[in-house]
Design a protein around this motif. Structure first.
Motif, PDB file in Angstrom:
ATOM      1  N   VAL A   1       0.812  -1.221   0.000  1.00 35.96           N
ATOM      2  CA  VAL A   1       0.000   0.000   0.000  1.00 35.96           C
ATOM      3  C   VAL A   1       0.838   1.259   0.000  1.00 35.96           C
ATOM      4  O   VAL A   1       0.535   2.212  -0.711  1.00 35.96           O
ATOM      5  N   LEU A   2       1.927   1.245   0.794  1.00 40.39           N
ATOM      6  CA  LEU A   2       2.732   2.462   0.881  1.00 40.39           C
ATOM      7  C   LEU A   2       3.334   2.798  -0.484  1.00 40.39           C
ATOM      8  O   LEU A   2       3.342   3.949  -0.909  1.00 40.39           O
ATOM      9  N   TYR A   3       3.802   1.756  -1.182  1.00 41.56           N
ATOM     10  CA  TYR A   3       4.273   1.975  -2.555  1.00 41.56           C
ATOM     11  C   TYR A   3       3.122   2.478  -3.425  1.00 41.56           C
ATOM     12  O   TYR A   3       3.297   3.359  -4.267  1.00 41.56           O
ATOM     13  N   GLY A   4       1.943   1.875  -3.214  1.00 40.40           N
ATOM     14  CA  GLY A   4       0.763   2.264  -3.992  1.00 40.40           C
ATOM     15  C   GLY A   4       0.453   3.738  -3.820  1.00 40.40           C
ATOM     16  O   GLY A   4       0.232   4.466  -4.796  1.00 40.40           O
ATOM     17  N   ILE A   5       0.482   4.199  -2.564  1.00 41.46           N
ATOM     18  CA  ILE A   5       0.201   5.614  -2.301  1.00 41.46           C
ATOM     19  C   ILE A   5       1.251   6.481  -2.988  1.00 41.46           C
ATOM     20  O   ILE A   5       0.938   7.458  -3.666  1.00 41.46           O
ATOM     21  N   ARG A   6       2.530   6.060  -2.834  1.00 41.57           N
ATOM     22  CA  ARG A   6       3.600   6.844  -3.453  1.00 41.57           C
ATOM     23  C   ARG A   6       3.421   6.921  -4.971  1.00 41.57           C
ATOM     24  O   ARG A   6       3.454   7.999  -5.566  1.00 41.57           O
ATOM     25  N   ASN A   7       3.190   5.741  -5.592  1.00 41.84           N
ATOM     26  CA  ASN A   7       3.035   5.721  -7.047  1.00 41.84           C
ATOM     27  C   ASN A   7       1.836   6.552  -7.500  1.00 41.84           C
ATOM     28  O   ASN A   7       1.911   7.285  -8.487  1.00 41.84           O
ATOM     29  N   SER A   8       0.737   6.410  -6.775  1.00 34.23           N
ATOM     30  CA  SER A   8      -0.452   7.183  -7.137  1.00 34.23           C
ATOM     31  C   SER A   8      -0.179   8.683  -7.034  1.00 34.23           C
ATOM     32  O   SER A   8      -0.624   9.464  -7.874  1.00 34.23           O
ATOM     33  N   LEU A   9       0.564   9.067  -5.959  1.00 35.63           N
ATOM     34  CA  LEU A   9       0.898  10.486  -5.799  1.00 35.63           C
ATOM     35  C   LEU A   9       1.780  10.972  -6.946  1.00 35.63           C
ATOM     36  O   LEU A   9       1.566  12.061  -7.486  1.00 35.63           O
ATOM     37  N   ILE A  10       2.764  10.153  -7.331  1.00 32.33           N
ATOM     38  CA  ILE A  10       3.670  10.549  -8.415  1.00 32.33           C
ATOM     39  C   ILE A  10       2.876  10.729  -9.709  1.00 32.33           C
ATOM     40  O   ILE A  10       2.970  11.765 -10.380  1.00 32.33           O
TER      41      ILE A  10
END
Lengths: 321, 283
Positions: free
Chosen positions: B72-81
């Motif tokens: 999820v943390l990667y998911g949030i980061r990727n979505s933000l990028i």
């Protein structure tokens, strides 16, 4: 001397115009136009992956198009249409009623801003997360069944997902919830753009609110209603996230909730490029027709606005004279 | 106003309020259940429904963050990028394209405008096949940039910017800047962009939300787990074996995916709702 210089400048300015619109058109060329041409090209080839074996590309003419028509394409088009219209009718009706209420000065609504904020909220929610939420809420042991059972409304849980009507209704309900607020606010802005003198005149002539809506408001917001209809059809054609997540891509029960884009997604995921290409071309033709209708509508709008401005200018000139 | 205050409540007002309360209930109730259930234990969730939140909110959150199957943390980061990137370049280049057509006279001006208006509402899905093949050929598949760069060509945002310029960018300002010796590109960055700020803000929000929620193309482009965006993770969740899943975790995951947008919306709601109507057809 002066005119000469400005002439020179205007020539160099022309170059700037091209430069400023260049990024858009280069991006469009690379990421949309070349892919479109490629998509059309693939549609004439037999080209798929089966297990580890890649078949093709072999030129097959229009075979993919024929094969699609003989497969379940029309059924999926029907599914898409049914689920779209089942959401769209309540959406446009409720939106029109709300827009009329929000703009009627004889109705005072407490917390108007609150209601506006709340009805628009679902439009911003991630459709896939919303579908996942509905999947858990309406599952056999989910909260909705739990609540209904504890209230004594039902004795056995309703199994929404295994009936065609149940699954389609859930999808239509989600589409309705996600779009009615948006449409209401768009229509409201259109009604607020109408000259208030028209309403006052109708009121003085003894029209009640229903008559004012029918004979003044409705004819004047017809352009934006048409625009809403066409853009909603385009949106419906693209219906994917909600049914895909709700049914895990299966279109359950018995593929009665499978939409056209889910079908396309299936071909893309299984690397059947020939079929995906032909399906894309069918969708492209329909979209192109709809795009052209929108284009004409916008042109009419622009022409009307230009005419209005011209009239106003003429009137002002006359008044001054 | 005084007259309004004194007169009795009409039947239509009563009906309007009842309908609005029902609709608001429909919009909010599901999210209320979501928040309640995201804070409860799996066993309790199976037993029955409760109207009050439980005490497992942060425990469920930690469980989601620690699950290596759904990063999820990667998911949030990727979505933000992806969303941030899309919002930035989409608004900047749309303003640039709009300025090119608004401020300059050149031979291709009219055809260019007509072309963009023709593709105003063209769905991206119809070119998805060619797009995927292209990415494979130029080795950009499974790359977040492939989700960001196409946003440079956004016809709808262009049209919004163009309409805004017609209404609020006087050419005399641009000419004044020219007389002061500013070159065209500098004029655009220093004079035009600041004037366009309200339009850019509105479109940045809508583009951000659209990219944040986008599922179809990212799911086909991204294959590495650590590069996946949130909607793809939600889909993974749906595909997982449900019987063995902690439901509290599922609800928490959904909550994480939608909460950032809801928070931003609640803070800027007035501004956003005004933006909706600006983005529609011109009146």
């Amino acid at each position: 001397m002066k005119s000469n210089r400005s002439k020179n400048k205007s020539v160099s300015y022309e170059r700037w115009g091209y430069l400023f619109i260049l990024p858009f058109f280069v991006t469009f060329l690379i990421f949309s136009l070349i892919p479109l041409v490629d998509t059309i090209r693939y549609s004439f080839y037999e080209f798929y992956t089966s297990g580890l074996i890649e078949v093709g590309p072999n030129f097959v003419g229009l075979d993919n198009y024929k094969a699609l028509l003989e497969s379940d394409l029309l059924k999926y088009a029907g599914n898409t249409f049914i689920m779209w219209i089942a959401g769209f009718i309540p959406q446009i009706v409720i939106a029109m009623i709300l827009a009329a209420w929000f703009t009627d000065h004889r109705i005072r609504i407490h917390g108007l801003q609150f209601f506006k904020v709340v009805i628009y909220l679902p439009n911003l929610i991630m459709a896939s997360a919303f579908a996942m939420l509905f999947f858990t809420l309406f599952s056999d042991a989910g909260p909705v069944n739990q609540i209904l059972m504890s209230m004594g409304v039902i004795s056995h849980p309703i199994r929404f997902m295994i009936s065609t009507v149940g699954a389609r209704s859930l999808i239509a309900l989600m589409n309705f919830l996600m779009w009615f607020g948006n449409t209401a606010i768009m229509l409201m802005a259109a009604i607020m753009g109408i000259n208030p003198a028209l309403f006052e005149a109708a009121e003085l002539d003894g029209c009640n609110h229903a008559k004012i809506f029918r004979y003044v408001t409705l004819p004047l917001i017809r352009p934006i209603l048409g625009y809403t209809l066409i853009t909603s059809i385009i949106g419906g054609l693209q219906m994917f996230d909600v049914p895909q997540i709700l049914t895990n891509g299966a279109g359950a029960p018995d593929r009665t909730t499978m939409t056209l884009i889910m079908f396309l997604n299936k071909h893309l995921a299984s690397k059947n490029y020939g079929m995906a290409g032909a399906l894309s071309v069918y969708l492209f033709v329909i979209s192109a027709i709809l795009c052209f209708i929108v284009f004409k509508m916008m042109q009419d709008e622009d022409a009307a606005a230009a005419k209005k401005a011209e009239k106003k200018a003429k009137k002002q000139r006359k008044e001054r004279a | 106003m005084d007259k309004n205050l004194k007169r009795p409540i009409t039947l239509r007002e009563v009906i309007a309020h009842i309908v609005l309360v029902i609709l608001a209930f429909m919009c909010l109730f599901f999210f209320y259940i979501l928040i309640v259930n995201a804070s409860r234990k799996h066993v309790d969730l199976m037993k029955g429904f409760a109207f009050l939140p439980g005490g497992m909110f942060f425990k469920n959150m930690m469980k989601v963050f620690n699950d290596s199957n759904i990063p999820v943390l990667y998911g949030i980061r990727n979505s933000l990028i992806v969303s941030g990137g899309c919002a930035a370049i989409c608004t900047y280049f749309s303003a640039m394209t709009a300025y090119g057509i608004y401020a300059y006279n050149f031979r291709a001006k009219k055809p260019a405008f007509t072309f963009i208006m023709l593709i105003l509402v063209m769905p991206t899905q119809v070119t998805a096949l060619g797009f995927l093949r292209l990415l494979t050929n130029i080795h950009m598949d499974d790359n977040l940039l492939a989700l960001i760069l196409p946003a440079i060509a956004s016809p709808a945002v262009f049209y919004f910017m163009y309409s805004y310029m017609l209404a609020s960018l006087p050419m005399s300002l641009v000419e004044a800047a020219r007389i002061d010796g500013s070159n065209e590109f500098m004029t655009f960055n220093r004079i035009v962009i600041p004037i366009m700020k309200p339009a850019i803000a509105v479109q940045a929000i809508f583009t951000f939300v659209g990219a944040w929620n986008n599922y179809f193309v990212p799911a086909l482009v991204i294959s590495t787990k650590k590069k996946q965006t949130l909607p793809i993770l939600i889909a993974t969740l749906r595909g997982a074996d449900f019987m063995t899943f902690d439901m509290g975790k599922v609800y928490m995951m959904i909550l994480i995916a939608i909460v950032p947008i809801v928070l931003v919306y609640l803070m800027l709601s007035r501004f956003i709702i005004e933006g909706v109507t600006l983005g529609g057809v011109k009146e």
